[in-house]
Design a protein around this motif. Structure first.
Motif, PDB file in Angstrom:
ATOM      1  N   ASP A 155       5.839  37.675  -9.997  1.00 20.19           N
ATOM      2  CA  ASP A 155       4.427  37.987 -10.223  1.00 20.19           C
ATOM      3  C   ASP A 155       3.614  36.694 -10.285  1.00 20.19           C
ATOM      4  N   ARG A 156       2.303  36.841 -10.032  1.00 24.14           N
ATOM      5  CA  ARG A 156       1.440  35.658 -10.022  1.00 24.14           C
ATOM      6  C   ARG A 156       0.124  35.955 -10.739  1.00 24.14           C
ATOM      7  N   LEU A 157      -0.377  34.936 -11.422  1.00 24.91           N
ATOM      8  CA  LEU A 157      -1.679  34.999 -12.079  1.00 24.91           C
ATOM      9  C   LEU A 157      -2.605  34.033 -11.344  1.00 24.91           C
ATOM     10  N   MET A 158      -3.726  34.553 -10.855  1.00 24.84           N
ATOM     11  CA  MET A 158      -4.669  33.734 -10.087  1.00 24.84           C
ATOM     12  C   MET A 158      -5.966  33.580 -10.870  1.00 24.84           C
ATOM     13  N   LEU A 159      -6.360  32.328 -11.090  1.00 24.19           N
ATOM     14  CA  LEU A 159      -7.614  32.006 -11.761  1.00 24.19           C
ATOM     15  C   LEU A 159      -8.574  31.425 -10.732  1.00 24.19           C
ATOM     16  N   VAL A 160      -9.789  31.942 -10.721  1.00 22.06           N
ATOM     17  CA  VAL A 160     -10.793  31.513  -9.742  1.00 22.06           C
ATOM     18  C   VAL A 160     -12.084  31.188 -10.487  1.00 22.06           C
ATOM     19  N   ARG A 161     -12.639  30.013 -10.201  1.00 27.92           N
ATOM     20  CA  ARG A 161     -13.897  29.652 -10.853  1.00 27.92           C
ATOM     21  C   ARG A 161     -14.864  29.061  -9.836  1.00 27.92           C
ATOM     22  N   ASP A 162     -16.134  29.154 -10.161  1.00 33.48           N
ATOM     23  CA  ASP A 162     -17.207  28.648  -9.305  1.00 33.48           C
ATOM     24  C   ASP A 162     -17.361  27.143  -9.550  1.00 33.48           C
ATOM     25  N   VAL A 163     -17.088  26.349  -8.520  1.00 30.45           N
ATOM     26  CA  VAL A 163     -17.205  24.885  -8.641  1.00 30.45           C
ATOM     27  C   VAL A 163     -18.263  24.362  -7.672  1.00 30.45           C
ATOM     28  N   THR A 164     -19.233  25.213  -7.350  1.00 30.51           N
ATOM     29  CA  THR A 164     -20.264  24.813  -6.385  1.00 30.51           C
ATOM     30  C   THR A 164     -21.001  23.567  -6.848  1.00 30.51           C
ATOM     31  N   GLN A 165     -21.408  23.545  -8.127  1.00 29.48           N
ATOM     32  CA  GLN A 165     -22.161  22.402  -8.622  1.00 29.48           C
ATOM     33  C   GLN A 165     -21.319  21.136  -8.598  1.00 29.48           C
ATOM     34  N   MET A 166     -20.055  21.256  -9.014  1.00 29.45           N
ATOM     35  CA  MET A 166     -19.164  20.102  -8.975  1.00 29.45           C
ATOM     36  C   MET A 166     -18.957  19.630  -7.544  1.00 29.45           C
ATOM     37  N   HIS A 167     -18.841  20.591  -6.622  1.00 27.85           N
ATOM     38  CA  HIS A 167     -18.661  20.247  -5.209  1.00 27.85           C
ATOM     39  C   HIS A 167     -19.882  19.504  -4.675  1.00 27.85           C
ATOM     40  N   LYS A 168     -21.076  19.965  -5.056  1.00 28.92           N
ATOM     41  CA  LYS A 168     -22.293  19.289  -4.612  1.00 28.92           C
ATOM     42  C   LYS A 168     -22.368  17.869  -5.166  1.00 28.92           C
ATOM     43  N   LEU A 169     -22.013  17.720  -6.453  1.00 28.43           N
ATOM     44  CA  LEU A 169     -22.026  16.388  -7.054  1.00 28.43           C
ATOM     45  C   LEU A 169     -21.017  15.472  -6.376  1.00 28.43           C
ATOM     46  N   GLU A 170     -19.855  16.018  -6.048  1.00 24.39           N
ATOM     47  CA  GLU A 170     -18.838  15.210  -5.370  1.00 24.39           C
ATOM     48  C   GLU A 170     -19.312  14.788  -3.984  1.00 24.39           C
ATOM     49  N   MET A 171     -19.966  15.710  -3.276  1.00 29.50           N
ATOM     50  CA  MET A 171     -20.493  15.374  -1.955  1.00 29.50           C
ATOM     51  C   MET A 171     -21.598  14.326  -2.072  1.00 29.50           C
ATOM     52  N   MET A 172     -22.432  14.457  -3.111  1.00 31.40           N
ATOM     53  CA  MET A 172     -23.473  13.449  -3.323  1.00 31.40           C
ATOM     54  C   MET A 172     -22.846  12.082  -3.605  1.00 31.40           C
TER      55      MET A 172
END
Length: 436
Positions: free
Chosen positions: A189-206
């Motif tokens: 069995d597997r437990l999948m955790l998903v979170r929104d990292v859009t803001q972090m992704h934008k900061l990383e791209m910046m």
């Protein structure tokens, strides 16, 4: 329990004894004993029937009335009823725990998804419906790969290598970047955790854009400055002697700044660009021999012994320039930090899961607490030593990014006073057949 059985046995013996006395008095001993045994067995079977009937209907209504009985059968009914109550209390406790867990996970902004051993969806919280578009009525027991059809998710989910998270666009909104982290438990069995990292992704791209733009803008003025300093050093005899040392130091630091800008631009390219579609057939043995020869020329004054060890001829599919950069960084680092007349070995060998390329030295070694941070940008084990050798602190970061782009991993083994080993583990799918 033993006392109850003894009491029941005593009642049976008293019944037999009383029946025998009456039988002897009436002259019907055998008949009366037979009737007594049959009656006792009938009573026993009747109680068994009541027990069976009660247990049969127990699953339909947990509150089924407990049958009334005396003697050992009363104790049996009471014991089973206590077990039933205990089981019911445990089930209610677990149900309450599960309800609280579901309520708390429902309040999370992070999606929580349970996937069974077949890869089908078992349960998810409300955040999964928002981030992933799951529908409670239709998607239960559906394969997760039928709902998340991103090729990179297929590779991540089926690959089973969950040490690093996966970042991909949301299937609901392509402008939202999601981070997937999967953990295995139980029997597949597997437990999948998903979170929104859009803001972090934008900061990383910046951050990447900023570093790339600044590095690009600094490249031209530094080149100009270094050019003038080189011209001045060519005519240093025409300057007063006291200017010789300042000019040399400015030239050294200017060259160091140019190297840092070059490595920053290399890192930016590795982070922002994907591997070219047309990859090279890299001769591993030829690559190691070429890098070993170049290091021997660059560090000729240190008198190192360079050895290339191969247990076969191998071809790797990848970017020749990037692989050359990674292995040469490891080799040049070994040459820089190994004292004069040291031994540096470049080795390629077949591994159970692919091929290993290793650079080893007999230098001073690295203390254990530094090893996990060696691939960080600008991390230095010894600030003074790095300054003396002219390192930028970006070499191992470049190595790490090159290996990640080729699906490989870097392993560092080192002990103070016993040298260091830098091993690049390449997966089997990168190996190409060597034509005869």
């Amino acid at each position: 329990m033993l006392r109850d059985w003894r009491s029941e046995l005593n009642r049976f013996l008293i019944l037999i004894a009383a029946t025998a006395v009456v039988g002897l008095l009436t002259g019907n001993l055998t008949l009366l004993l037979l009737l007594a045994v049959v009656g006792y067995l009938a009573h026993t079977f009747y109680q068994l029937y009541r027990l069976y009937s009660w247990l049969y209907h127990l699953s339909d209504a947990m509150q089924t009335e407990l049958p009334e009985a005396t003697g050992i059968w009363g104790n049996i009914f009471d014991g089973i009823y206590r077990l039933q109550r205990r089981e019911r209390d445990a089930a209610n406790y677990l149900k309450n725990i599960l309800n609280k867990a579901q309520e708390s996970s429902a309040a999370l902004e992070m999606a929580v998804v349970m996937i069974n051993h077949k890869g089908n969806l078992e349960w998810w919280n409300r955040a999964a419906e928002k981030l992933l578009g799951f529908r409670a009525g239709d998607d239960r027991q559906q394969p997760v790969t039928n709902l998340l059809r991103e090729p990179r998710f297929f590779e991540y989910f089926d690959g089973g290598r969950y040490n690093e998270p996966l970042n991909i666009p949301s299937p609901v909104n392509k402008n939202v970047v999601l981070e997937f982290q999967i953990t295995s438990f139980g029997e597949g069995d597997r437990l999948m955790l998903v979170r929104d990292v859009t803001q972090m992704h934008k900061l990383e791209m910046m951050r990447k854009d900023f570093v790339g733009n600044v590095s690009h803008e600094l490249r031209t003025p530094i080149t100009v400055i270094n050019g003038y300093l080189e011209a001045l050093l060519d005519h240093k005899d025409s300057f007063p002697p006291r200017w010789a040392k300042p000019l040399e130091q400015m030239s050294q630091q200017g060259q160091r700044m140019e190297n840092i800008v070059r490595d920053l631009l290399t890192l930016t390219r590795l982070e922002t660009q994907s591997l070219p579609k047309q990859l090279d057939r890299v001769d591993v043995g030829g690559l190691l021999r070429e890098i070993g020869g170049e290091a021997g020329q660059v560090f000729a004054d240190k008198g190192h012994e360079y050895t290339v060890e191969l247990d076969g001829e191998y071809l790797l599919q990848g970017s020749l320039s990037e692989l050359y950069s990674a292995v040469s960084n490891l080799t040049f680092n070994a040459a820089k930090y190994t004292p004069a007349n040291g031994k540096i070995t470049l080795k390629a060998s077949l591994a159970p899961n692919g091929i290993d390329i290793e650079v080893a030295d007999n230098g001073p070694g690295i203390e254990e607490q530094h090893i996990p941070r060696l691939t960080e940008r600008f991390y230095r084990v010894d600030e003074s030593r790095s300054t003396e050798t002219g390192g930028t602190g970006l070499g191992l970061a470049i190595v790490k990014h090159v290996l990640v782009r080729h699906g490989a991993k870097l392993e560092i083994l080192s002990q103070p006073g016993k040298g260091s080993r830098f091993i690049c583990h390449f997966p089997a799918e990168r190996l190409l057949p060597v034509s005869a």
